[in-house]
Design a protein around this motif. Sequence first.
Motif, short mmCIF file in Angstrom:
data_model
loop_
_atom_site.label_atom_id
_atom_site.label_comp_id
_atom_site.label_asym_id
_atom_site.label_seq_id
_atom_site.Cartn_x
_atom_site.Cartn_y
_atom_site.Cartn_z
N ILE A 325 -40.47 28.07 34.69
CA ILE A 325 -39.12 27.55 34.53
C ILE A 325 -39.03 26.86 33.17
CG2 ILE A 325 -37.39 25.98 35.47
CD1 ILE A 325 -38.73 26.38 38.21
N PRO A 326 -38.12 27.28 32.29
CA PRO A 326 -38.15 26.76 30.91
C PRO A 326 -37.42 25.44 30.71
CG PRO A 326 -36.50 28.49 31.11
CD PRO A 326 -37.17 28.40 32.44
N ASP A 327 -36.46 25.08 31.57
CA ASP A 327 -35.60 23.92 31.32
C ASP A 327 -35.60 23.00 32.54
OD1 ASP A 327 -33.49 22.08 30.79
OD2 ASP A 327 -32.55 23.54 29.46
N LEU A 328 -35.97 21.75 32.33
CA LEU A 328 -36.03 20.79 33.43
C LEU A 328 -34.66 20.57 34.07
CD1 LEU A 328 -37.74 18.54 34.91
CD2 LEU A 328 -36.95 16.99 33.14
N ARG A 329 -33.60 20.63 33.28
CA ARG A 329 -32.27 20.31 33.79
C ARG A 329 -31.80 21.28 34.87
NH1 ARG A 329 -30.06 19.72 27.70
NH2 ARG A 329 -31.36 21.61 27.63
N SER A 330 -32.35 22.48 34.89
CA SER A 330 -31.91 23.47 35.88
C SER A 330 -32.28 23.05 37.31
CB SER A 330 -32.54 24.84 35.57
OG SER A 330 -33.96 24.78 35.59
N PHE A 331 -33.24 22.13 37.47
CA PHE A 331 -33.61 21.66 38.80
C PHE A 331 -32.45 20.94 39.49
CE2 PHE A 331 -37.95 22.01 37.06
CZ PHE A 331 -38.60 22.60 38.11
N TYR A 332 -31.53 20.38 38.71
CA TYR A 332 -30.51 19.50 39.27
C TYR A 332 -29.09 20.04 39.08
CZ TYR A 332 -34.65 16.68 38.54
OH TYR A 332 -35.95 16.24 38.52
#
Length: 356
Positions: A325-332
């Motif tokens: 998963i490349p972007d942490l923000r996609s978790f939320y």
Amino acid sequence: MSDDLETLRQETLAALAAATDRREWDAVRVGTLGKSGRLTALLKELGRMTPEARKLRGAAVNRLRDDLTREIEARGAEIESAILNARLAAERVDVTLPVRPESSGAIHPISRTMEEMAAIFGAMGFKVAEGPDIETDWHNFSALNTPDHHPARTDQDTFYLPAREGTSQERVLRTQTSGVQIRTMLGEEPPIRIIAPGRTYRADHDATHSPMFHQCEGLVIDRGITLAHLKGCLTDFLRAYFGNPDLLVRFRASYFPFTEPSMEVDIGWSRKSGEIGGGGDWLEVLGSGMVHPRVLANCGLDPREWQGFAFGMGIERLTMLRHGIPDLRSFYESDVRWLRHYGASPLSPALLHEGL
């Protein structure tokens, strides 16, 4: 029975037989037995008759009223039964039909990673410990040997909250789950072996940082604990989590206020392809070290008798590495399509990798 009474009986019975629903049946009932009904009118006429005539006429009218009441009630029960049977037939479910296709939910990658961590460390004898998201400054910093001038204690890094009414003790949104370690050492007698997964908060936000994120910290306190125990524990965990029994693991000297000596833990990976365990590069994944004697003393433990090690890792970071998963923000972002892709089946257990 006089002709008018017999006529009333026949007409009422015919109307009841013709009634097919509650509305028609109720119209017959009210038209016959209601305040303005035909039978009620006959009863009212009795008062104008002579006593002898009233006696004979009254007996006949009362018999007719009883007979018609029974017939009306019986017909009402038949109509109710017919309505119920029709409803049951209309709402019948054919259990032989195939199940309608419905989309199933998925377990969020963060939740699944925490389940897997609990499973792996649980096999090593660790238990899961929890603590409050709102911590005192002492539990979050001071007890962990963090000096007053440390950058983590500034408003730029930490969310501070007003002190409780009647107290002067500062409160913070915990920046790490290390406060759970402090609370465990204060509340339990050694030996201690816990992990503390949970939400943490820091004033940072970009593709690799979030104001709210998840950490999993671990603590072992016992007699005779050495660096060898720390290295063996974390090496086994990382190899189990990434499903690679030959994963290269490197321990590199570092600094944390609450451990001495302190070490960063790196794993082998390929900078070019991103493959875990491949290539000749190293990637830092967590921090660790031997519990500082001052931290032990702050919790009422004699450092000459008890030793221990601690470690901490970002759950999002390990999840991103595992799933690419490349972007942490996609978790939320609550994107259902993303969750379908990266989420786990709710029916699948958090099993360890085969062979580990």
